[in-house]
Design a protein around this motif. Structure first.
Motif: not given
Ligand SMILES: Nc1ncnc2c1ncn2[C@@H]1O[C@H](COP(=O)(O)OP(=O)(O)OP(=O)(O)O)[C@@H](O)[C@H]1O
Ligand SMILES: [Mg+2]
Lengths: 483, 570
Positions: A140-148, A168, A310-311, A313-314
């Motif tokens: 998963l592109n880290p830029v798309y991650r939303d911090p849990p 997440g 896990c995580g 996504v924005k």
């Protein structure tokens, strides 16, 4: 039987059904050069790719499955999921799939019970789905991650209060054989909510005993009946190498349920030590240079490709929360499996024999346990303003209380200072009032925090240096029971 | 062709050179040449090689692995091969491999403001012009290395793209952006030898184990001991001009956290956002392993690029162990003879090639600038004798060893005062003395002595009980606790405590030392140790969290009040 892409339903063990999706024309190869441990080397193959999925046809219609580990000119090395037992160089044909292993994903998986390769064990038809995805997944592109940052409430005081799980997050349970880690994991699965909503649960069992599997099925019966649970079961006497696939299938299903269907998904994977042993077995058969204790140097990256799935996504609703369960061989936290897991996950919940011996369930060693994302998932605006400070104070006081207990054992309780004696009293209160809990008892967070305050009240006020005067005034129980 | 994970062997590609990039297979996966034997070459592939087959085509590119350096790096996130992640899709499939140059980046236009004068003679490192970016770091366009002579043409103030020429020097055209090979150190004029501290804002570092600008530091620690937190704190609060944060084989959530955290925080020195002085290189643990190996060098090349503009840059690498594991993985697949724990025999020279790119230098353009390198190490099993930990220690000036026991007792940052070192402490003490803090070195020495003494006494007290110690020693025991909990501990989650100014750090340490002295005087006057131990130390312990991050005066005022009250004890 086995077809992960789902094909002709309900055909017993005898026939190998034609798969629904087929990319390359299927040429079958019979030039088997070598059999070693779980490995099979086949010659005369062309156009076979690394990591490709293959079917091994044996005499009498039995078929097994494999993954390509290496291609070298016209030689392909396969790891055979069901082991090479009973195979000989003659009479085997290999069919290559033309691509890495894919699985059909969709909500059809909910309510189903399957084996470690995703074949039904519940008498139902093979699971079909709305999309076909590779089980290895993509980073998963880290830029798309939303911090849990939203708390998951499990109703279990030690977790909610001191090591809050966050939507997440990946938070493992480290245990030793004989402790109730499965009880705890299934309790989390049964009780967890986020923002008042329950989770969809995908449970991947690897190398569990039949008794454990029966317990899990029984405990989560309700969730299964409600169509909220997927069980993938690889038992202790099921093929070892198959365990390498089980968590990957589970996570592929989970990612789809989360990011496409918008569900909050909880993935429980137990026992990761059995998984790692399967990886080690393949590595040893390939005669790879081991790093520590025979485990291959890539075990970190291998585990990371699981846990990192896990995580949140924005801009999407769902989430994947992972709770891996592992038993530490010899109770040793520096063993490669817990060690590398700890390096990847966002904290750990450690169960200990000593705590269990004191009669506490869940037997969590709170000082070595930690949820790293708690700082963003708890406290003001998330749970309660005093949560983080109270948790810090409970732990600091417990550390001090342990020292006092040790000292008391040496010099006798009578020789202790008054302060040290109050710590010993605190320890009893916090263990009985806060840590110990019923196996299906659900506690509200307010209840948990109040229990923490009640225990802290046993200490002299000037010892509570981690709590601000304002919090002390607001929450510390009055009516002094300190003496 | 042979494929085994990231290792690919190809045959019959002519005229390859070492480090040359090759694309393989229909998806044109990028790979680097690492060995050539006859007409066979061994390649290190930077993407998932699933589906790669014998018979697939391989094409040489003639280029080495390079990052495109130009405006637009600050505030952005790149992968280990310097491809922007902000314009990449949600799932990183190998489909996006192929070309390293990102079309979105190439198409972007910038305003070029010329500052040099056409017709004059220029040499490498001279400033040709500037490009305004969103933050306060001025982007300077320099004459590249190896280019001398008359500046025959310089672009007017205009909108240009990275590939567009902005000047012609002695017949050589200079473009706005330039590819920079990541495995070669960018040239500079000379190394400087004087030591100037990097202020990190973390007390245990600034007071006890300081690091000089342009030096290298390493942070070994078992899982959960606080490496990442400490590095993130340095990224946020250190007084560097530019930060390059390399997430090498670590967590995706952490990268998202760094990005979100820095985007919210204000840069106290410039008023902008901290993200505008930061370049993030993210190669998380689930991304292809070999790009992890490249990411460290990509990061340091970016740092050198800003150094050459005259800035003080800090490169943070979390974690160098994951980079070393990528080296090991490849070496093993290649059949190299393993040395310790399966690592290749050249591990220490590889580590050196990374840490040695740190330095405080005079740039080609004649400016003083620096690259400080700070690398985390994740020793397996927390074993500090493993090869990456021990080798790293040989190449660094500061070692910040994190201690599991301290971390378990929630003493953060868990920097061990017995296991850490700062080789430049003496020179940095001299710098402090020359800059108005003559007592810096003496204060540091007292603190170190007090910690050692109270550790020794604590061990003794564990056996005989602290009440059996002489009163003077009980005060030292108390002093050790004050120093640890009131000064060295620093809560990254508290707005007042996360950052600490030089003045506040000194004031906090003075406060503790003064309290110890005062207590010793009380003992001499006949006050009992038990009486002293029952004093509420809250005001001292809470000063770090209750006084503002740069409010030394408030700490001192608190000290005066507390000491006055102590004096009244009988
Ligand atoms: N200065 C600090 N203030 C408050 N909490 C801290 C501090 N440093 C560390 N912690 C706590 O310790 C936890 C672990 O820290 P961190 O993630 O930095 O460990 P790590 O050494 O990077 O571990 P890993 O090797 O697994 O990545 C944090 O989540 C936080 O709860
Ligand atoms: Mg870390």
């Amino acid at each position: 039987m086995m077809d992960l892409r789902g094909a002709s339903p309900g055909q017993g063990e005898a026939a190998a059904p034609a798969p629904a999706v087929r990319f390359a024309p299927q040429v079958s190869h019979g030039d088997i050069r070598e059999l070693r441990g779980p490995l099979l080397v086949v010659g005369g193959v062309h156009g076979v790719g690394w990591d490709e999925f293959a079917t091994v046809d044996m005499a009498r219609g039995e078929c097994r499955h494999g993954l390509v580990l290496e291609v070298d000119h016209d030689l392909a090395t396969l790891q055979v999921l069901e082991s090479t037992d009973g195979m000989s160089l003659e009479g085997i044909r290999i069919r290559f799939d033309g691509r890495p292993l894919h699985v059909q994903v969709g909500t059809e998986w909910l309510g189903r019970v399957c084996n470690g390769r995703g074949e039904p064990l519940d008498g139902g038809p093979p699971v079909t789905g709305t999309a076909t995805l590779p089980v290895s997944g993509w980073p998963l592109n880290p830029v798309y991650r939303d911090p849990p940052q939203e708390p998951v409430l499990t109703g279990i005081s030690v977790i909610d209060g001191l090591a809050t799980l966050v939507r997440g997050q990946k938070l493992p349970i480290f245990s030793v054989p004989g402790l109730p880690h499965l009880t705890l994991a299934t309790q989390i699965a049964a009780q967890a909510t986020a923002g008042g909503q329950t989770f969809r649960v995908v449970f991947a069992a690897m190398g569990l005993t039949h008794a454990d599997i029966a317990y899990v099925r029984d405990r989560l019966e309700e969730r299964s009946a409600g169509g909220e649970l997927t069980l993938l079961l690889n038992a202790a006497d099921d093929p070892v190498i198959e365990r390498i696939l089980t968590p990957r299938i589970a996570l592929t299903i989970a990612e789809h349920l989360a990011y496409t269907e918008g569900h909050d998904v909880l993935v429980i994977m137990s026992d990761m030590t059995s998984y790692a042993e399967a990886v080690r077995e393949v590595s040893a058969a390939r005669r790879e240079i081991p790093a520590r204790r025979g485990y291959p140097g890539y075990l970190y990256s291998d585990l990371a490709t699981l846990y990192e799935r896990c995580g949140r996504v924005k801009g999407r609703d769902g989430s994947v929360t992972i709770v891996p369960v592992l038993t530490m061989p010899g109770g040793d936290i520096t063993h490669p499996v817990p060690d590398l897991t700890g390096y990847i996950t966002e904290g750990q919940i450690v169960l200990s024999q000593d705590v269990a011996a004191r009669g506490i369930y869940p037997p969590v060693d709170v000082l070595s346990s930690l949820s790293r994302l708690m700082r963003s998932g708890a406290g003001k605006g998330r749970t309660r303003e005093d949560h983080l400070d109270v948790a810090a104070q409970v732990l600091a006081a417990l550390a001090r209380a342990r020292q006092a207990t040790e000292l008391a054992e040496l010099v006798g309780e009578a020789a202790l200072s008054e302060t040290d004696r109050s710590y010993i009293k605190y320890r009893t209160l916090v263990e009985e009032g806060l840590f110990d809990q019923g196996r299906d008892e659900v506690r509200s967070l307010a209840d948990t925090l109040d229990r923490a305050w009640a225990a802290l009240a046993a200490l002299p006020k000037q010892e509570l240096t981690m709590l601000s005067t304002a919090l002390l005034e607001k929450y510390l129980p009055k009516g002094d029971d300190g003496e | 062709m042979r494929v085994s994970g990231p290792l690919v062997e190809v045959e019959g590609v002519e005229g390859l050179s070492m480090l040359e990039l090759i694309t393989v297979g229909p998806q044109r996966i990028i790979a680097e040449t690492v060995a050539i034997v006859g007409n066979k070459a061994t390649l290190q592939a930077y993407e998932y090689t699933g589906g790669l087959k014998a018979g697939d085509v391989a094409a040489a590119t003639g280029d080495e692995l390079s990052g495109l350096m130009g405006p637009g790096l600050l505030g952005q996130v790149f992968d280990g091969l310097m491809r922007p992640l902000s314009s990449a899709p949600m799932w990183l499939t190998p489909e996006r491999s192929g070309s390293l140059a990102d079309p979105v980046v190439l198409a972007r236009e910038w305003t070029f403001n010329p500052t040099a004068v056409a017709g004059t003679n220029v040499s490498p490192g001279d400033i040709l012009g500037t490009v305004p970016e969103s933050g306060s770091v001025e982007h300077r366009v320099l004459v590249p290395a190896g280019v001398f002579g008359e500046l025959s043409w310089l672009a007017q103030e205009s909108r240009v793209r990275g590939v567009d020429p902005i000047a012609v020097v002695a017949g050589t055209s200079v473009t706005l952006a330039e590819p920079s090979p990541i495995r070669r150190a960018r040239p500079f004029r000379s190394r400087n030898t004087d030591a100037v501290p990097l202020h990190t804002g973390q007390r245990v570092l600034d007071l006890m184990f300081p690091v000089a600008r342009g030096a290298a530091a390493t942070v070994p620690g078992g899982f959960g001991t606080g490496k990442t937190m400490m590095l993130q704190q340095i990224a946020k609060w250190s007084d560097a001009d530019v930060i390059v944060y390399v997430g090498c084989g670590e967590r995706g959530n952490e990268m998202a956290d760094v990005l979100a955290g820095l985007s919210q925080l204000e840069d106290a020195r410039t008023g902008g956002k901290l993200i505008d002085r930061t370049v993030i290189i993210a190669n998380t643990s689930n991304m292809p392993m070999m790009a992890r190996e490249a990411s460290i060098f990509t990061g340091i090349t970016v740092a050198e690029y800003y150094r050459d503009m005259g800035y003080d840059v800090v490169v943070i690498a979390d974690s160098t162990s994951r980079w070393a594991e990528a080296l090991r993985e490849f070496a093993n697949r290649n059949g190299d003879l393993p040395a310790e724990e399966g690592y290749p025999a050249n591990l220490s020279s590889e580590l050196a090639s990374f840490y040695e790119r740190a330095g405080r230098v005079t740039t080609l353009g004649g400016q003083t600038a620096s690259v400080t390198v700070i690398g985390a190490v994740s020793p397996p099993g927390g074993d500090m004798t493993e090869p990456v930990t021990t080798d790293s220690q040989r190449f660094v000036r500061s070692l910040w060893m994190l201690d599991r026991d301290l971390a378990y007792s929630r003493h953060y940052p868990a920097v061990s005062w017995t296991g850490s070192f700062a080789r430049d402490a003496e020179e940095l003490g001299a710098w402090h003395a020359a800059n108005g803090r003559p007592d810096w070195a003496a204060r540091r020495e007292r603190a170190i002595a007090l910690l050692a003494e109270s550790d020794r006494l604590a061990e003794l007290a564990e056996i005989i009980g602290s009440s059996s110690l002489p009163a003077q020693e009980r005060v030292l025991l108390l002093g050790g606790r004050l120093l640890r909990d009131g000064v060295l501990m620093q809560n990254a989650l508290n707005a007042n405590d996360a950052f600490c100014s030089t003045g506040k750090a000194a004031a906090l340490l003075d406060l503790v030392l003064d309290v110890v002295d005062a207590c010793q005087r009380l003992i001499e006057r006949g006050v009992s140790a038990t009486t002293i131990e029952q004093v509420d130390l809250g005001p001292v312990l809470r000063a770090r969290e209750e006084c503002g991050p740069a409010d030394a005066a408030a700490v001192r005022a608190r000290g005066v009040e507390f000491l006055m009250e102590l004096e009244t004890l009988k």
